[in-house]
Design a protein around this motif. Structure first.
Motif, PDB file in Angstrom:
ATOM      1  N   ALA A  45       0.689  -1.087  -0.003  1.00 54.70           N
ATOM      2  CA  ALA A  45       0.008  -0.035   0.017  1.00 54.70           C
ATOM      3  C   ALA A  45       0.873   1.295   0.130  1.00 54.70           C
ATOM      4  O   ALA A  45       0.442   2.164  -0.658  1.00 54.70           O
ATOM      5  CB  ALA A  45      -0.924  -0.026   1.268  1.00 54.70           C
ATOM      6  N   THR A  46       1.772   1.227   0.684  1.00 54.95           N
ATOM      7  CA  THR A  46       2.880   2.474   0.859  1.00 54.95           C
ATOM      8  C   THR A  46       3.504   2.350  -0.604  1.00 54.95           C
ATOM      9  O   THR A  46       3.902   3.517  -1.063  1.00 54.95           O
ATOM     10  CB  THR A  46       3.877   2.446   1.782  1.00 54.95           C
ATOM     11  N   ARG A  47       3.750   1.427  -1.357  1.00 59.22           N
ATOM     12  CA  ARG A  47       4.335   1.321  -2.834  1.00 59.22           C
ATOM     13  C   ARG A  47       3.527   1.995  -3.455  1.00 59.22           C
ATOM     14  O   ARG A  47       3.781   2.724  -4.478  1.00 59.22           O
ATOM     15  CB  ARG A  47       4.744   0.037  -2.880  1.00 59.22           C
ATOM     16  N   ASP A  48       2.198   1.719  -3.253  1.00 60.90           N
ATOM     17  CA  ASP A  48       1.257   2.008  -4.218  1.00 60.90           C
ATOM     18  C   ASP A  48       1.203   3.896  -4.268  1.00 60.90           C
ATOM     19  O   ASP A  48       0.729   4.603  -4.980  1.00 60.90           O
ATOM     20  CB  ASP A  48      -0.316   1.684  -4.122  1.00 60.90           C
ATOM     21  N   ARG A  49       1.541   4.245  -2.849  1.00 58.89           N
ATOM     22  CA  ARG A  49       1.782   5.782  -2.710  1.00 58.89           C
ATOM     23  C   ARG A  49       2.874   6.278  -3.187  1.00 58.89           C
ATOM     24  O   ARG A  49       3.194   7.565  -2.865  1.00 58.89           O
ATOM     25  CB  ARG A  49       1.554   5.880  -1.432  1.00 58.89           C
ATOM     26  N   GLY A  50       3.764   5.643  -3.994  1.00 55.45           N
ATOM     27  CA  GLY A  50       4.873   6.018  -4.230  1.00 55.45           C
ATOM     28  C   GLY A  50       6.354   5.990  -3.454  1.00 55.45           C
ATOM     29  O   GLY A  50       7.334   6.543  -3.885  1.00 55.45           O
ATOM     30  N   PHE A  51       6.301   5.099  -2.517  1.00 55.91           N
ATOM     31  CA  PHE A  51       7.243   4.692  -1.773  1.00 55.91           C
ATOM     32  C   PHE A  51       7.779   3.272  -1.734  1.00 55.91           C
ATOM     33  O   PHE A  51       6.974   2.567  -1.962  1.00 55.91           O
ATOM     34  CB  PHE A  51       7.118   5.237  -0.248  1.00 55.91           C
ATOM     35  N   SER A  52       9.113   3.011  -1.635  1.00 58.42           N
ATOM     36  CA  SER A  52       9.528   1.712  -1.841  1.00 58.42           C
ATOM     37  C   SER A  52      10.300   1.321  -0.332  1.00 58.42           C
ATOM     38  O   SER A  52      11.286   1.191  -0.069  1.00 58.42           O
ATOM     39  CB  SER A  52      10.653   1.729  -3.051  1.00 58.42           C
ATOM     40  N   ARG A  53       9.266   0.685   0.334  1.00 55.84           N
ATOM     41  CA  ARG A  53       9.870  -0.107   1.478  1.00 55.84           C
ATOM     42  C   ARG A  53       9.199  -1.544   1.787  1.00 55.84           C
ATOM     43  O   ARG A  53       8.135  -1.567   1.351  1.00 55.84           O
ATOM     44  CB  ARG A  53       9.223   0.681   2.674  1.00 55.84           C
ATOM     45  N   ASP A  54      10.035  -2.498   2.343  1.00 59.09           N
ATOM     46  CA  ASP A  54       9.596  -3.812   2.360  1.00 59.09           C
ATOM     47  C   ASP A  54       9.064  -3.984   3.536  1.00 59.09           C
ATOM     48  O   ASP A  54       8.877  -2.987   4.477  1.00 59.09           O
ATOM     49  CB  ASP A  54      10.835  -4.930   2.215  1.00 59.09           C
ATOM     50  N   ALA A  55       8.416  -5.026   3.818  1.00 57.61           N
ATOM     51  CA  ALA A  55       7.734  -5.471   5.118  1.00 57.61           C
ATOM     52  C   ALA A  55       8.358  -5.252   6.352  1.00 57.61           C
ATOM     53  O   ALA A  55       7.990  -4.587   7.348  1.00 57.61           O
ATOM     54  CB  ALA A  55       7.170  -6.899   4.781  1.00 57.61           C
ATOM     55  N   THR A  56       9.781  -5.624   6.371  1.00 58.00           N
ATOM     56  CA  THR A  56      10.332  -5.588   7.621  1.00 58.00           C
ATOM     57  C   THR A  56      10.676  -4.015   7.782  1.00 58.00           C
ATOM     58  O   THR A  56      10.476  -3.638   8.951  1.00 58.00           O
ATOM     59  CB  THR A  56      11.933  -6.324   7.275  1.00 58.00           C
ATOM     60  N   GLN A  57      11.057  -3.321   6.882  1.00 53.42           N
ATOM     61  CA  GLN A  57      10.985  -2.050   7.045  1.00 53.42           C
ATOM     62  C   GLN A  57       9.822  -1.160   7.752  1.00 53.42           C
ATOM     63  O   GLN A  57      10.024  -0.255   8.704  1.00 53.42           O
ATOM     64  CB  GLN A  57      11.653  -1.042   6.055  1.00 53.42           C
ATOM     65  N   CYS A  58       8.847  -1.756   7.145  1.00 51.63           N
ATOM     66  CA  CYS A  58       7.414  -1.068   7.678  1.00 51.63           C
ATOM     67  C   CYS A  58       7.302  -1.478   9.180  1.00 51.63           C
ATOM     68  O   CYS A  58       7.052  -0.839  10.044  1.00 51.63           O
ATOM     69  CB  CYS A  58       6.380  -1.571   6.864  1.00 51.63           C
ATOM     70  N   ARG A  59       7.603  -2.749   9.479  1.00 47.22           N
ATOM     71  CA  ARG A  59       7.451  -3.414  10.809  1.00 47.22           C
ATOM     72  C   ARG A  59       8.314  -2.537  11.860  1.00 47.22           C
ATOM     73  O   ARG A  59       7.904  -2.219  12.802  1.00 47.22           O
ATOM     74  CB  ARG A  59       7.618  -4.717  10.828  1.00 47.22           C
ATOM     75  N   VAL A  60       9.372  -2.564  11.374  1.00 49.90           N
ATOM     76  CA  VAL A  60      10.619  -1.677  12.418  1.00 49.90           C
ATOM     77  C   VAL A  60      10.073  -0.227  12.564  1.00 49.90           C
ATOM     78  O   VAL A  60      10.072   0.291  13.680  1.00 49.90           O
ATOM     79  CB  VAL A  60      11.835  -1.570  11.656  1.00 49.90           C
ATOM     80  N   ASN A  61       9.580   0.259  11.544  1.00 53.52           N
ATOM     81  CA  ASN A  61       9.195   1.593  11.682  1.00 53.52           C
ATOM     82  C   ASN A  61       7.918   1.808  12.553  1.00 53.52           C
ATOM     83  O   ASN A  61       7.631   2.752  13.215  1.00 53.52           O
ATOM     84  CB  ASN A  61       8.989   2.513  10.289  1.00 53.52           C
ATOM     85  N   LEU A  62       7.052   0.852  12.383  1.00 55.85           N
ATOM     86  CA  LEU A  62       5.697   0.863  12.981  1.00 55.85           C
ATOM     87  C   LEU A  62       5.945   0.546  14.654  1.00 55.85           C
ATOM     88  O   LEU A  62       5.471   1.312  15.494  1.00 55.85           O
ATOM     89  CB  LEU A  62       4.740  -0.187  12.515  1.00 55.85           C
ATOM     90  N   LYS A  63       7.042  -0.149  14.853  1.00 56.88           N
ATOM     91  CA  LYS A  63       7.353  -0.503  16.382  1.00 56.88           C
ATOM     92  C   LYS A  63       7.923   0.486  16.758  1.00 56.88           C
ATOM     93  O   LYS A  63       7.480   0.839  17.907  1.00 56.88           O
ATOM     94  CB  LYS A  63       8.564  -1.674  16.326  1.00 56.88           C
ATOM     95  N   GLU A  64       8.565   1.422  16.179  1.00 60.43           N
ATOM     96  CA  GLU A  64       9.376   2.583  16.857  1.00 60.43           C
ATOM     97  C   GLU A  64       8.370   3.707  16.857  1.00 60.43           C
ATOM     98  O   GLU A  64       8.592   4.361  17.940  1.00 60.43           O
ATOM     99  CB  GLU A  64      10.594   3.051  15.796  1.00 60.43           C
ATOM    100  N   LEU A  65       7.516   3.884  15.889  1.00 63.90           N
ATOM    101  CA  LEU A  65       6.272   4.777  16.137  1.00 63.90           C
ATOM    102  C   LEU A  65       5.525   4.385  17.450  1.00 63.90           C
ATOM    103  O   LEU A  65       5.241   5.493  18.253  1.00 63.90           O
ATOM    104  CB  LEU A  65       5.430   4.962  15.031  1.00 63.90           C
ATOM    105  N   ARG A  66       5.130   3.119  17.575  1.00 68.57           N
ATOM    106  CA  ARG A  66       4.409   2.766  18.715  1.00 68.57           C
ATOM    107  C   ARG A  66       4.999   3.253  19.938  1.00 68.57           C
ATOM    108  O   ARG A  66       4.418   3.535  20.933  1.00 68.57           O
ATOM    109  CB  ARG A  66       3.902   1.372  18.499  1.00 68.57           C
ATOM    110  N   GLN A  67       6.208   2.619  20.101  1.00 69.96           N
ATOM    111  CA  GLN A  67       6.969   3.119  21.503  1.00 69.96           C
ATOM    112  C   GLN A  67       7.121   4.529  21.585  1.00 69.96           C
ATOM    113  O   GLN A  67       6.934   4.665  22.731  1.00 69.96           O
ATOM    114  CB  GLN A  67       8.260   2.448  21.173  1.00 69.96           C
TER     115      GLN A  67
END
Length: 134
Positions: A49-71
């Motif tokens: 979905a983020t790739r559809d918005r023009g960004f190139s991030r894999d699932a691991t990068q998304c997971r790590v960023n979501l974790k950091e944002l939540r923390q």
């Protein structure tokens, strides 16, 4: 001798983070994340979905960023809940509050398991004890 430096992904732009939070906060994604124990496929959908918005991030990068944002959100929320402490700020607090702790949201915040990429529901008063080794 091999270099100890690991190749790091480029820093997320503000727009990338806002789009990641928007995708994460979609009712369908939240529902899927809460209903499943293993969320690798859902994280892949978030990445797509983020790739559809023009960004190139894999699932691991998304997971790590979501974790950091939540923390960051939880630490800010806990710190600001204590009287007598200096008011803390979190860059995307309003957006994260809408996903993780908004008054209109009845679902609990999400936890990202650092070992296997599992996002799971947690009670509001959960303290980040298991993620401190990261």
């Amino acid at each position: 001798m091999q270099s100890q430096n690991r190749k790091r992904a480029p820093v997320w732009t503000e727009q990338e983070v806002l789009d990641l939070i928007a995708v994460w906060g979609e009712e369908f994604m939240l529902s899927e994340l809460h209903s499943k124990r293993q969320n690798a496929k859902t994280l892949q959908k978030i990445s797509e979905a983020t790739r559809d918005r023009g960004f190139s991030r894999d699932a691991t990068q998304c997971r790590v960023n979501l974790k950091e944002l939540r923390q960051a959100y939880q630490k800010t929320k806990e710190s600001n809940g204590c009287s007598g402490t200096e008011h803390q700020k979190c860059r995307f607090y309003a957006e994260l509050h809408a996903v993780l702790g908004g008054a209109a949201t009845t679902t609990p915040p999400l936890s990202v398991d650092s070992d296997d990429g599992v996002l799971s529901a947690m009670p509001e008063d959960f303290v980040d004890g298991e993620d401190e080794e990261d």
